[in-house]
Design a protein around this motif. Structure first.
Motif, PDB file in Angstrom:
ATOM      1  N   ARG A   1      -6.367   1.049   4.633  1.00 49.89           N
ATOM      2  CA  ARG A   1      -5.232   1.405   5.492  1.00 49.89           C
ATOM      3  C   ARG A   1      -5.048   0.412   6.643  1.00 49.89           C
ATOM      4  N   ASN A   2      -5.820  -0.654   6.620  1.00 48.42           N
ATOM      5  CA  ASN A   2      -5.717  -1.682   7.652  1.00 48.42           C
ATOM      6  C   ASN A   2      -4.539  -2.613   7.333  1.00 48.42           C
TER       7      ASN A   2
ATOM      8  N   ILE B   1      -3.260  -9.778   4.172  1.00 53.39           N
ATOM      9  CA  ILE B   1      -4.112 -10.731   3.450  1.00 53.39           C
ATOM     10  C   ILE B   1      -4.001 -10.501   1.947  1.00 53.39           C
ATOM     11  N   TRP B   2      -3.927  -9.233   1.535  1.00 51.69           N
ATOM     12  CA  TRP B   2      -3.792  -8.931   0.108  1.00 51.69           C
ATOM     13  C   TRP B   2      -2.502  -9.525  -0.453  1.00 51.69           C
TER      14      TRP B   2
ATOM     15  N   PHE C   1       0.828  -1.205   0.000  1.00 50.69           N
ATOM     16  CA  PHE C   1       0.000   0.000   0.000  1.00 50.69           C
ATOM     17  C   PHE C   1       0.862   1.256   0.000  1.00 50.69           C
ATOM     18  N   THR C   2       0.520   2.192  -0.873  1.00 51.05           N
ATOM     19  CA  THR C   2       1.225   3.473  -0.949  1.00 51.05           C
ATOM     20  C   THR C   2       0.227   4.590  -0.667  1.00 51.05           C
TER      21      THR C   2
ATOM     22  N   PRO D   1      -5.450  -2.734  -2.232  1.00 50.93           N
ATOM     23  CA  PRO D   1      -5.610  -1.556  -1.371  1.00 50.93           C
ATOM     24  C   PRO D   1      -5.071  -0.268  -1.978  1.00 50.93           C
ATOM     25  N   ASN D   2      -4.320  -0.360  -3.063  1.00 54.67           N
ATOM     26  CA  ASN D   2      -3.808   0.853  -3.703  1.00 54.67           C
ATOM     27  C   ASN D   2      -4.847   1.542  -4.577  1.00 54.67           C
ATOM     28  N   TYR D   3      -6.003   0.921  -4.757  1.00 60.05           N
ATOM     29  CA  TYR D   3      -7.065   1.591  -5.506  1.00 60.05           C
ATOM     30  C   TYR D   3      -7.767   2.591  -4.610  1.00 60.05           C
TER      31      TYR D   3
END
Length: 320
Positions: free
Chosen positions: A58-59, A65-66, A28-29, A174-176
């Protein structure tokens, strides 16, 4: 033998390096917390599902898990390299098939997609139907059908299985910045957390039936049974087993997100307060940052599901 073992260790090391590089690109960014314009504005977006995703993405457990899911995709790619374009497509917002205009290319895409969906790494098997040497779901089903055990086993796609645990139709990168394509928050996902009362829903398996101790006196059992019926009627009337506690405060959410991202960068409360609220007393600004951090962390950890739950409750009250 020593040479074979040495080569094995080299191959294993190379595989680990490859996996580490692959996973690094999916981490994640966060946006630049100093730049307010990089964050969504509640005046433009009032969709509570959108804001729920901003906190869930942000979890850190979700990130873990991703990356596990990405690792499963890579495992299939290493075994079946021809599926790489298809499986890479599962990490993007929209289907790679949308890029094809030729009907033959589309048909080939869906053929490979069907093959990818069959692979053991991308499915979760339960019941007595444990995997043996099978590499696909069909091979597994054929063996269980031959032994008469198929009725006691089930299988579910990994992305759906993992997504359900977070209230999503399927796991999403999560980066979306927003949920698109196949993934979204679902009634069943919210119901999974709150024991949403929908008897027709397949997730009713998560409910626990009342258990009665038949050794108790009859009058005690009768009172217990009456209480269960009373509670059931209350649940049916409200639609939820548990009330939603968190109330949406959209004007604050941009600040919540910026505080979370700043903390991840290693900044102190005072440094964050000076940047976010430079015109007020520093003591008050630090107090605000502390409060925002507390509220934001709750939303990140589990309360994000309260937001889409509000949408469903609002719709239910409108139709009733």
């Amino acid at each position: 033998m020593d040479r074979e073992m040495e080569q094995y260790q080299i191959d294993r090391l190379e595989s680990s390096r490859y996996l580490a590089q692959e996973l690094e690109q999916w981490k994640f960014t966060a946006p630049n917390w100093l730049n307010e314009s990089e964050y969504p504005d509640h005046k433009d977006i009032d969709d509570l599902q959108f804001w729920a995703w901003q906190f869930l993405r942000r979890n850190k457990n979700y990130h873990f898990i991703w990356l596990q899911y990405v690792e499963a995709l890579n495992a299939v790619i290493r075994r079946l390299p021809e599926l790489k374009p298809i499986l890479r497509g599962r990490t993007v917002a929209n289907s790679v098939c949308d890029d094809y205009t030729n009907e033959a290319e589309k048909a080939n895409y869906w053929r490979l997609d069907a093959i990818a969906s069959q692979q053991r790494e991308l499915n979760v098997f339960s019941g007595i139907g444990l995997l043996h040497d099978e590499t696909t779901v069909n091979e597994w089903r054929e063996r269980l059908s031959a032994s008469g055990e198929i009725q006691n086993a089930s299988v579910e796609s990994l992305e759906s299985y993992l997504g359900e645990k977070w209230g999503l139709t399927c796991l999403t990168n999560p980066n979306y910045s927003e949920l698109t394509g196949r993934s979204n928050f679902t009634t069943c996902g919210i119901w999974h957390r709150y024991a949403w009362n929908d008897p027709s829903h397949r997730y009713k398996k998560y409910l626990t039936d009342p258990v009665y101790d038949l050794r108790l006196p009859v009058d005690v059992l009768k009172r217990q049974f009456e209480n269960v019926l009373k509670e059931k009627k209350e649940r049916e009337k409200k639609g939820l087993f548990v009330s939603v506690k968190v109330r949406p405060v959209l004007p604050k959410y941009r600040d919540y997100l910026r505080v979370l991202d700043a903390l991840e960068c290693g900044l102190t409360h005072e440094e964050i307060a000076k940047k976010l609220q430079p015109k007020i007393d520093i003591a008050l600004a630090k107090k605000n940052v502390t409060a925002w951090k507390k509220a934001a962390k709750k939303l990140v950890e589990k309360d994000y599901l309260d937001l889409p739950a509000h949408m469903i409750l609002k719709k239910s009250s409108t139709h009733s």
